[in-house]
Design a protein around this motif. Sequence first.
Motif, PDB file in Angstrom:
ATOM      1  N   SER A 178      68.733   5.583  38.166  1.00 57.02           N
ATOM      2  CA  SER A 178      68.728   4.591  37.089  1.00 57.02           C
ATOM      3  C   SER A 178      69.436   3.312  37.527  1.00 57.02           C
ATOM      4  O   SER A 178      69.038   2.210  37.129  1.00 57.02           O
ATOM      5  CB  SER A 178      69.392   5.165  35.839  1.00 57.02           C
ATOM      6  N   ALA A 179      70.464   3.431  38.351  1.00 57.46           N
ATOM      7  CA  ALA A 179      71.164   2.245  38.845  1.00 57.46           C
ATOM      8  C   ALA A 179      70.245   1.397  39.726  1.00 57.46           C
ATOM      9  O   ALA A 179      70.298   0.162  39.689  1.00 57.46           O
ATOM     10  CB  ALA A 179      72.415   2.652  39.608  1.00 57.46           C
ATOM     11  N   LYS A 180      69.388   2.053  40.507  1.00 59.83           N
ATOM     12  CA  LYS A 180      68.419   1.320  41.333  1.00 59.83           C
ATOM     13  C   LYS A 180      67.408   0.591  40.461  1.00 59.83           C
ATOM     14  O   LYS A 180      67.035  -0.551  40.726  1.00 59.83           O
ATOM     15  CB  LYS A 180      67.700   2.290  42.267  1.00 59.83           C
ATOM     16  N   MET A 181      66.979   1.254  39.404  1.00 62.08           N
ATOM     17  CA  MET A 181      66.040   0.636  38.476  1.00 62.08           C
ATOM     18  C   MET A 181      66.683  -0.559  37.778  1.00 62.08           C
ATOM     19  O   MET A 181      66.067  -1.628  37.634  1.00 62.08           O
ATOM     20  CB  MET A 181      65.606   1.689  37.457  1.00 62.08           C
ATOM     21  N   LEU A 182      67.928  -0.405  37.368  1.00 63.74           N
ATOM     22  CA  LEU A 182      68.646  -1.501  36.732  1.00 63.74           C
ATOM     23  C   LEU A 182      68.786  -2.687  37.675  1.00 63.74           C
ATOM     24  O   LEU A 182      68.565  -3.845  37.279  1.00 63.74           O
ATOM     25  CB  LEU A 182      70.027  -1.016  36.288  1.00 63.74           C
ATOM     26  N   ALA A 183      69.119  -2.423  38.941  1.00 65.03           N
ATOM     27  CA  ALA A 183      69.267  -3.500  39.917  1.00 65.03           C
ATOM     28  C   ALA A 183      67.954  -4.258  40.103  1.00 65.03           C
ATOM     29  O   ALA A 183      67.944  -5.490  40.219  1.00 65.03           O
ATOM     30  CB  ALA A 183      69.747  -2.925  41.249  1.00 65.03           C
ATOM     31  N   ARG A 184      66.842  -3.526  40.091  1.00 66.85           N
ATOM     32  CA  ARG A 184      65.530  -4.179  40.228  1.00 66.85           C
ATOM     33  C   ARG A 184      65.257  -5.098  39.046  1.00 66.85           C
ATOM     34  O   ARG A 184      64.844  -6.245  39.216  1.00 66.85           O
ATOM     35  CB  ARG A 184      64.433  -3.124  40.337  1.00 66.85           C
ATOM     36  N   TYR A 185      65.501  -4.616  37.839  1.00 70.44           N
ATOM     37  CA  TYR A 185      65.260  -5.446  36.663  1.00 70.44           C
ATOM     38  C   TYR A 185      66.166  -6.669  36.657  1.00 70.44           C
ATOM     39  O   TYR A 185      65.738  -7.771  36.296  1.00 70.44           O
ATOM     40  CB  TYR A 185      65.488  -4.635  35.394  1.00 70.44           C
TER      41      TYR A 185
END
Length: 215
Positions: A178-185
Motif C-alpha cells: 500500500s505504501a508503494k501505491m501511495l507513493a505512485r499516486y
Amino acid sequence: MRLFLASYRFGGFAERLATLAGGKGKVAVIPNACDAWPAAWASAVASDMEPLRRQGYSPEVLDLREYVGQPAQLERRLRGYSMVWVRGGNTFVLRAQFARSGADSVLTTLLREDTLTYAGYSAGACLLTPDLHGLETMDDPGEVLPTTGAAPRWDGLGLVDRQLVVHLDSATDPDGESAKMLARYQEEGVPHWALTDDDVVVVDGEHTEVLRGSR
C-alpha cells in the motif's frame, strides 16, 4: 447515497455504520472478490458473516455468479435488503463479476435512489473509485480471465471522486504494498484517500467525511 468505505471491515466505526444504515437489518454479503481462490472462498465468507451477526445484523450471502446476465433478477433480490456488504479480495475480479451480473448498474441505481446502504472494505471499497489503475500493485489482474472468462476492466464505478489506498501501515499489508501505491499516486498527483485499517470514508448524501481511527 450512503457509502461506508473501509480499509478493513468496520474500521474503528461500527456504530457509525449502523447509524448510516438506519439500523441493523438484513444484509446482502457479496464475497465475489474471493472468486479466484475457491479453496478459501467458504472460509472467507464465514469470516465476515460472524462479525456481522455479532454486531446485530442478519447477513445472507449473495453470490453474483448466480445472476450472470440476469440484472433484473438481481435488482429484485437486492431491493429486499437494507444494506450490502462487499468484502475484500481481488478488486479486478470483483469488478468483472459486477459487470457480468449487472450489479454495477443495478447497485448504482439503488444507491442513487437511496434504497440501501453500501458498505465495502478493501476491494469492496476500491471498486467505487473512478478507475482501478494503481491497484495492480496489490491485486493481480491476471486472475480475472481464468476466474470469470472476461478480460480485466480498469474502470471503477465512479461513485466517489478519488482513489483509495487501503491497509496503509496495517497488519493486513505486511509487505508494504500500500505504501508503494501511495507513493505512485503522490508522484502522479492522483487525488486519493489513504486509509489505515482503523479509518473509514463515509458518504451521506452530499456530505463526505474521512473518519480517522485512534492510532
